[in-house]
Design an enzyme around this catalytic site. Structure first.
Site, PDB file in Angstrom:
ATOM      1  N   HIS A  52     -24.075 -10.392  40.621  1.00  0.00           N
ATOM      2  CA  HIS A  52     -23.386 -11.643  40.314  1.00  0.00           C
ATOM      3  C   HIS A  52     -24.390 -12.692  39.819  1.00  0.00           C
ATOM      4  O   HIS A  52     -25.593 -12.521  39.915  1.00  0.00           O
ATOM      5  CB  HIS A  52     -22.617 -12.159  41.539  1.00  0.00           C
ATOM      6  CG  HIS A  52     -23.475 -12.369  42.745  1.00  0.00           C
ATOM      7  ND1 HIS A  52     -23.888 -11.340  43.582  1.00  0.00           N
ATOM      8  CD2 HIS A  52     -24.028 -13.492  43.272  1.00  0.00           C
ATOM      9  CE1 HIS A  52     -24.630 -11.812  44.550  1.00  0.00           C
ATOM     10  NE2 HIS A  52     -24.748 -13.127  44.384  1.00  0.00           N
ATOM     11  N   HIS A  89     -24.801 -20.421  43.541  1.00  0.00           N
ATOM     12  CA  HIS A  89     -24.047 -19.692  42.531  1.00  0.00           C
ATOM     13  C   HIS A  89     -23.156 -20.668  41.769  1.00  0.00           C
ATOM     14  O   HIS A  89     -22.451 -21.460  42.395  1.00  0.00           O
ATOM     15  CB  HIS A  89     -23.140 -18.646  43.185  1.00  0.00           C
ATOM     16  CG  HIS A  89     -23.826 -17.800  44.197  1.00  0.00           C
ATOM     17  ND1 HIS A  89     -23.916 -18.155  45.535  1.00  0.00           N
ATOM     18  CD2 HIS A  89     -24.470 -16.615  44.082  1.00  0.00           C
ATOM     19  CE1 HIS A  89     -24.582 -17.221  46.183  1.00  0.00           C
ATOM     20  NE2 HIS A  89     -24.930 -16.276  45.330  1.00  0.00           N
ATOM     21  N   GLU A 138     -28.521 -10.164  42.183  1.00  0.00           N
ATOM     22  CA  GLU A 138     -28.224 -11.313  41.333  1.00  0.00           C
ATOM     23  C   GLU A 138     -28.935 -11.238  39.988  1.00  0.00           C
ATOM     24  O   GLU A 138     -30.032 -10.698  39.885  1.00  0.00           O
ATOM     25  CB  GLU A 138     -28.664 -12.609  42.027  1.00  0.00           C
ATOM     26  CG  GLU A 138     -27.947 -12.849  43.338  1.00  0.00           C
ATOM     27  CD  GLU A 138     -28.373 -14.116  44.043  1.00  0.00           C
ATOM     28  OE1 GLU A 138     -27.546 -14.671  44.782  1.00  0.00           O
ATOM     29  OE2 GLU A 138     -29.523 -14.555  43.856  1.00  0.00           O
TER      30      GLU A 138
END
Length: 197
Positions: A52, A89, A138
């Site tokens: 992500h 995020h 990530e």
């Protein structure tokens, strides 16, 4: 996109369904940071994880010092570890710059008037497991800025401590700072920063 920092080891523990992160989504991405839809934040950080989008931001004081923030003890992963200034995020529809400005204000009370040069300086992919409690997988953008006004108002729910550290000395002399447990994404960002010089 470098994948040198991907760790093939596995994680054993599923997340806690009622954890606050289960109420949030993150942006799943491919190795080139292209969006692949939204995924539950807790799901993205448990089991083998889901790659992500994330960011880490480093603020400097103009004299070569970087502001490190100690993660609060209530953090599910890497609690009480020392991080770059903020990390988080972006949400759907939010740029890395917008997300960083928001987190700087929420976590440290730092407003855009205190810096003028916030910019993306790097991006890398990494995967790291934390004990048996979770994983970070990530594509992480690195942002940097120089604080012209170093006034801070930290949120104790997010930040346990703050410390200005000479950035180059921290990189060159890790043994001098071994009492500081550093977050892996910050260590990678710092190593890459100096590798590019």
């Amino acid at each position: 996109m470098s994948t040198d920092d991907i760790d093939p080891a596995g994680s054993k523990t599923e997340g806690t369904p009622d954890h606050e992160n289960a109420l949030q989504d993150v942006i799943a991405v491919d190795g080139d940071d292209n969006p692949e839809g939204l995924v539950n934040r807790l799901d993205a950080h448990t089991g083998d994880g889901i790659r992500h989008r994330a960011f880490t931001a480093l603020l400097f004081d103009g004299d070569g010092n970087v502001l490190l923030a100690q993660r609060a003890p209530n953090k599910r992963l890497w609690d009480t570890y020392w991080d770059g200034t903020v990390a988080s995020h972006p949400v759907e529809g939010q740029t890395q710059l917008e997300a960083t400005r928001e987190r700087l204000e929420e976590e440290l009370g730092v407003t855009p008037e205190q810096y003028g040069d916030l910019r993306v300086t790097d991006k890398f992919e990494y995967k790291r497991y934390y004990l048996d409690q979770g994983v970070e997988w990530e594509v992480c953008s690195v942002l940097q800025a120089t604080l012209e006004d170093c006034t801070l108002d930290p949120d104790e729910e997010e930040v346990a401590g703050l410390m200005w550290v000479p950035y180059e000395r921290l990189h060159e002399n890790p043994k001098w700072y071994r009492q500081l447990r550093l977050c892996p994404w910050f260590e990678i960002a710092m190593r890459r920063d100096f590798a590019e010089d």
